[in-house]
Motif scaffolding. Structure first.
Motif, PDB file in Angstrom:
ATOM      1  N   ALA A 143       0.830  -1.203   0.000  1.00 43.68           N
ATOM      2  CA  ALA A 143       0.000   0.000   0.000  1.00 43.68           C
ATOM      3  C   ALA A 143       0.864   1.254   0.000  1.00 43.68           C
ATOM      4  CB  ALA A 143      -0.928  -0.010   1.209  1.00 43.68           C
TER       5      ALA A 143
ATOM      6  N   ALA B 106       0.776   3.987  -2.984  1.00 47.43           N
ATOM      7  CA  ALA B 106       0.405   5.370  -2.669  1.00 47.43           C
ATOM      8  C   ALA B 106       1.479   6.340  -3.150  1.00 47.43           C
ATOM      9  CB  ALA B 106       0.190   5.528  -1.169  1.00 47.43           C
TER      10      ALA B 106
ATOM     11  N   ARG C 184      -3.919   3.030  -6.390  1.00 55.29           N
ATOM     12  CA  ARG C 184      -4.102   2.620  -4.991  1.00 55.29           C
ATOM     13  C   ARG C 184      -5.136   1.515  -4.848  1.00 55.29           C
ATOM     14  NH1 ARG C 184      -3.733   8.266  -3.871  1.00 55.29           N
ATOM     15  NH2 ARG C 184      -6.013   8.377  -3.837  1.00 55.29           N
TER      16      ARG C 184
END
Length: 349
Positions: free
Chosen positions: A69, A73, A330
């Motif tokens: 993640a 991002a 994302r």
């Protein structure tokens, strides 16, 4: 917890770079706002980056899902516009149409795509990307060995000082690289990391918090070579001066820790807006200024037109390209999980 003040701080950083480049290109005010002073805006960006990384991620487990993640991002935020600009700059340069940045050959293009070299304002993206990799080591130590983070930062900063920031750059088979840009940027990232680590735990007494600390921003123009009262070479060394690092870190500390969160100059809709488009504004403003400067206009009109066009281009880029693409990037893990679940469900029928 959202720190709204940081939006305006991003915007201030981008505007410092804008006005510096406008002053350099048009000789506005005799160029006193130029002379490389955009470095102080980039320094704010690097301090913010280090601060946000530690503030946002040190409280999370450094596991596979969170690391995935994290990279998605970061990639969604930085890469889409950067890659479009780099590839477009290369294509335009080959057709003798220098609307963006000069990327003259395949070797230079490859260096930009590998994040080992950057021309013009693009130079700051490779250090940012490489810091994201270094940050993983800090994140691994954050849960149980946080003390190692301080030791590593102090050791690296002393080593950089004693070696006078090694000038490591050159090319390999014609592909340029510049490690020096990364090394000179690390102290800013590191100071930001330390401040982010302590944002929640450092209890600043109420009597020390004051809206007057906003005046710390006035210290930044005093670092400009043409305005500085400093007589040492610190005002010229900029990135290689720990004195400058101390001043910029102090300004950042005052704004983040000592200025109340409801300060109207830092927490307002205009600051939110400029902060959101600050990355686009940073990457797009310089070609716009150079193009506007070709017209026979008063310098004040050039300033107004350059600023409005830069803000408009940044807004359009952020709203209709960067934000949708970042959201898509994302959401990739969730989409993959949904597709796997759908496939498994279909197979079981």
């Amino acid at each position: 917890m959202h720190i709204r003040k940081l939006n305006s701080l991003r915007g201030i950083a981008a505007l410092i770079v804008f006005f510096t480049h406008f002053s350099d290109i048009t000789n506005w005010l005799g160029g006193i706002l130029g002379g490389g002073s955009g470095a102080y805006g980039v320094m704010l960006f690097f301090l913010l980056s280090g601060f946000l990384m530690s503030y946002l991620y040190f409280g999370k487990d450094c596991n596979k899902a969170n690391i995935q993640a994290y990279f998605l991002a970061r990639a969604g935020r930085v890469l889409p516009l950067y890659l479009v600009i780099v590839v477009s700059s290369y294509i335009l340069t080959q057709t003798d149409n220098p609307l963006l940045y000069n990327i003259p050959d395949v070797q230079s293009l490859l260096a930009h795509l590998l994040f080992i070299f950057g021309g013009s304002v693009l130079w700051s993206i490779p250090p940012e990307i490489q810091f994201y990799l270094v940050f993983l080591l800090f994140w691994l130590a954050a849960k149980r060995r946080r003390g190692y983070i301080y030791v590593a930062i102090i050791a690296v900063m002393i080593l950089l000082f004693l070696t006078n920031f090694p000038r490591i750059y050159g090319d390999v088979y014609g592909v340029p690289y510049n490690v020096f840009n990364v090394l000179r940027s690390l102290p800013l990232f590191f100071v930001g990391v330390i401040m982010g680590m302590h944002y929640d735990s450092l209890k600043v007494p109420d009597y020390l918090k004051s809206h007057w600390f906003i005046l710390a921003l006035c210290l930044i123009p005093l670092l400009y070579p043409a305005l500085s009262p400093v007589t040492t070479d610190a005002k010229r060394k900029m990135w290689l001066s720990y004195e400058v690092l101390l001043v910029m870190s102090s300004v950042f500390f005052c704004l983040v820790f000592l200025v109340p969160n409801n300060n109207l100059l830092l927490a307002n809709r205009f600051g939110d807006f400029i902060g959101k488009i600050s990355y686009s504004l940073y990457l797009l403003h310089m070609p716009i200024i150079a193009h506007v400067n070709q017209y026979a206009l008063a310098v004040e009109l050039k300033l107004l037109l350059s600023l409005l066009l830069s803000i408009f281009a940044a807004f359009m880029s952020h709203r209709y390209f960067e934000k949708p693409v970042a959201t898509w990037i994302r959401n990739l893990p969730a989409k993959r999980a949904a597709n796997k679940a759908a496939t498994k469900a279909a197979a079981s029928v």
